[in-house]
Design a protein around this motif. Structure first.
Motif, short mmCIF file in Angstrom:
data_model
loop_
_atom_site.label_atom_id
_atom_site.label_comp_id
_atom_site.label_asym_id
_atom_site.label_seq_id
_atom_site.Cartn_x
_atom_site.Cartn_y
_atom_site.Cartn_z
N GLY A 59 39.72 43.03 47.08
CA GLY A 59 38.92 42.05 47.79
C GLY A 59 37.44 42.33 47.68
O GLY A 59 37.01 43.32 47.09
N SER A 60 36.69 41.42 48.25
CA SER A 60 35.23 41.52 48.24
C SER A 60 34.70 40.80 49.47
O SER A 60 35.25 39.79 49.90
N PHE A 61 33.61 41.32 50.02
CA PHE A 61 32.97 40.67 51.15
C PHE A 61 31.83 39.76 50.71
O PHE A 61 31.07 39.26 51.53
N GLU A 62 31.74 39.53 49.41
CA GLU A 62 30.72 38.63 48.87
C GLU A 62 31.01 37.19 49.33
O GLU A 62 32.16 36.77 49.38
N ARG A 63 29.96 36.45 49.65
CA ARG A 63 30.13 35.06 50.07
C ARG A 63 30.63 34.20 48.91
O ARG A 63 30.13 34.31 47.81
N ILE A 64 31.59 33.37 49.19
CA ILE A 64 32.14 32.44 48.21
C ILE A 64 31.81 31.04 48.71
O ILE A 64 32.26 30.65 49.78
N ASP A 65 31.05 30.27 47.96
CA ASP A 65 30.60 29.00 48.52
C ASP A 65 30.82 27.78 47.63
O ASP A 65 30.20 26.75 47.82
N SER A 66 31.73 27.89 46.66
CA SER A 66 32.09 26.70 45.87
C SER A 66 33.56 26.81 45.48
O SER A 66 34.12 27.90 45.45
N ALA A 67 34.17 25.67 45.18
CA ALA A 67 35.59 25.66 44.79
C ALA A 67 35.81 26.49 43.53
O ALA A 67 36.77 27.26 43.44
N GLU A 68 34.92 26.36 42.57
CA GLU A 68 35.07 27.10 41.32
C GLU A 68 34.95 28.61 41.55
O GLU A 68 35.75 29.40 41.06
N ALA A 69 33.94 29.01 42.33
CA ALA A 69 33.77 30.43 42.63
C ALA A 69 34.94 30.97 43.43
O ALA A 69 35.40 32.10 43.21
N GLN A 70 35.45 30.16 44.35
CA GLN A 70 36.59 30.59 45.16
C GLN A 70 37.83 30.76 44.29
O GLN A 70 38.55 31.76 44.41
N ALA A 71 38.08 29.81 43.41
CA ALA A 71 39.24 29.91 42.51
C ALA A 71 39.11 31.13 41.61
O ALA A 71 40.08 31.87 41.41
N ASN A 72 37.92 31.36 41.07
CA ASN A 72 37.71 32.53 40.21
C ASN A 72 37.94 33.83 40.97
O ASN A 72 38.56 34.76 40.46
N ALA A 73 37.41 33.91 42.19
CA ALA A 73 37.57 35.12 42.99
C ALA A 73 39.03 35.34 43.36
O ALA A 73 39.53 36.47 43.28
N LEU A 74 39.73 34.28 43.75
CA LEU A 74 41.15 34.42 44.09
C LEU A 74 41.97 34.86 42.88
O LEU A 74 42.83 35.74 42.99
N GLU A 75 41.72 34.24 41.73
CA GLU A 75 42.45 34.62 40.52
C GLU A 75 42.19 36.09 40.19
O GLU A 75 43.11 36.86 39.92
N TYR A 76 40.93 36.48 40.21
CA TYR A 76 40.56 37.85 39.88
C TYR A 76 41.21 38.85 40.83
O TYR A 76 41.85 39.83 40.39
N HIS A 77 41.09 38.63 42.13
CA HIS A 77 41.62 39.59 43.10
C HIS A 77 43.14 39.55 43.18
O HIS A 77 43.76 40.60 43.44
N ALA A 78 43.77 38.40 42.98
CA ALA A 78 45.23 38.33 42.96
C ALA A 78 45.77 39.18 41.80
O ALA A 78 46.73 39.95 41.97
N LYS A 79 45.16 39.05 40.61
CA LYS A 79 45.58 39.83 39.45
C LYS A 79 45.28 41.32 39.64
O LYS A 79 46.10 42.17 39.32
N LEU A 80 44.09 41.61 40.15
CA LEU A 80 43.70 43.00 40.35
C LEU A 80 44.66 43.68 41.33
O LEU A 80 45.15 44.80 41.08
N ALA A 81 44.98 43.01 42.43
CA ALA A 81 45.89 43.57 43.42
C ALA A 81 47.30 43.75 42.86
O ALA A 81 47.99 44.72 43.17
N ALA A 82 47.73 42.81 42.03
CA ALA A 82 49.09 42.85 41.49
C ALA A 82 49.26 43.81 40.32
O ALA A 82 50.31 44.45 40.19
N PHE A 83 48.24 43.92 39.49
CA PHE A 83 48.44 44.63 38.22
C PHE A 83 47.52 45.82 37.99
O PHE A 83 47.78 46.64 37.12
N LYS A 84 46.45 45.95 38.74
CA LYS A 84 45.45 46.98 38.44
C LYS A 84 45.15 47.93 39.60
O LYS A 84 44.30 48.79 39.47
N ASP A 85 45.82 47.76 40.73
CA ASP A 85 45.59 48.67 41.86
C ASP A 85 46.11 50.05 41.44
O ASP A 85 47.30 50.23 41.21
N ARG A 86 45.23 51.02 41.36
CA ARG A 86 45.58 52.35 40.84
C ARG A 86 46.57 53.09 41.72
O ARG A 86 47.18 54.07 41.29
N LYS A 87 46.76 52.64 42.94
CA LYS A 87 47.70 53.31 43.85
C LYS A 87 49.15 52.95 43.56
O LYS A 87 50.06 53.58 44.08
N PHE A 88 49.37 51.91 42.72
CA PHE A 88 50.71 51.39 42.50
C PHE A 88 50.92 51.06 41.03
O PHE A 88 49.98 50.78 40.30
#
Length: 131
Positions: free
Chosen positions: A90-119
């Motif tokens: 996740g990130s505490f950066e402000r997300i203020d557009s649909a495109e930025a929100q979609a990009n952030a969700l896609e990035y963090h969903a993938k990062l959490a699912a596939f790149k979290d070093r703890k798992f």
């Protein structure tokens, strides 16, 4: 690392890192319109990782952010009957557009699912157990 992340988040607007399902950060008091958006955002995160696992193109964005709410994004996956943490990002950066929100969700969903070093990365067989 998880305990440090959890401590950092616990004081933020009633965020419960132990028991919540896939979380998209929202204000503590939400309207039904905001809850509908939260459900759409969570669904989008699932669609993102399913597409990645199936080697498909990312899903189309089917939501519009609330114009009056610019929020940070935090995605985490829980697995199994006991809802054990399976990945987070996740990130505490402000997300203020649909495109930025979609990009952030896609990035963090993938990062959490596939790149979290703890798992290990989430695999196709695990999808049925994710929350």
């Amino acid at each position: 690392e998880y305990e440090e992340d959890k401590e950092e988040l616990e004081g933020v607007q009633d965020f419960d890192a132990d028991y919540a399902e896939l979380a998209v950060f929202v204000p503590p008091v939400i309207s039904s319109r905001q809850n509908d958006l939260r459900i759409k955002l969570c669904s989008y995160c699932f669609e993102v990782i399913i597409a990645k696992l199936m080697d498909d193109d990312p899903p189309q964005v089917t939501f519009e952010p609330e114009d009056d709410i610019c929020r940070p994004v935090f995605v985490y996956w829980l697995s199994g009957e006991y809802e054990l943490l399976r990945g987070s990002s996740g990130s505490f950066e402000r997300i203020d557009s649909a495109e930025a929100q979609a990009n952030a969700l896609e990035y963090h969903a993938k990062l959490a699912a596939f790149k979290d070093r703890k798992f290990d990365p989430i695999d196709l067989d695990e999808l049925k157990d994710l929350h």
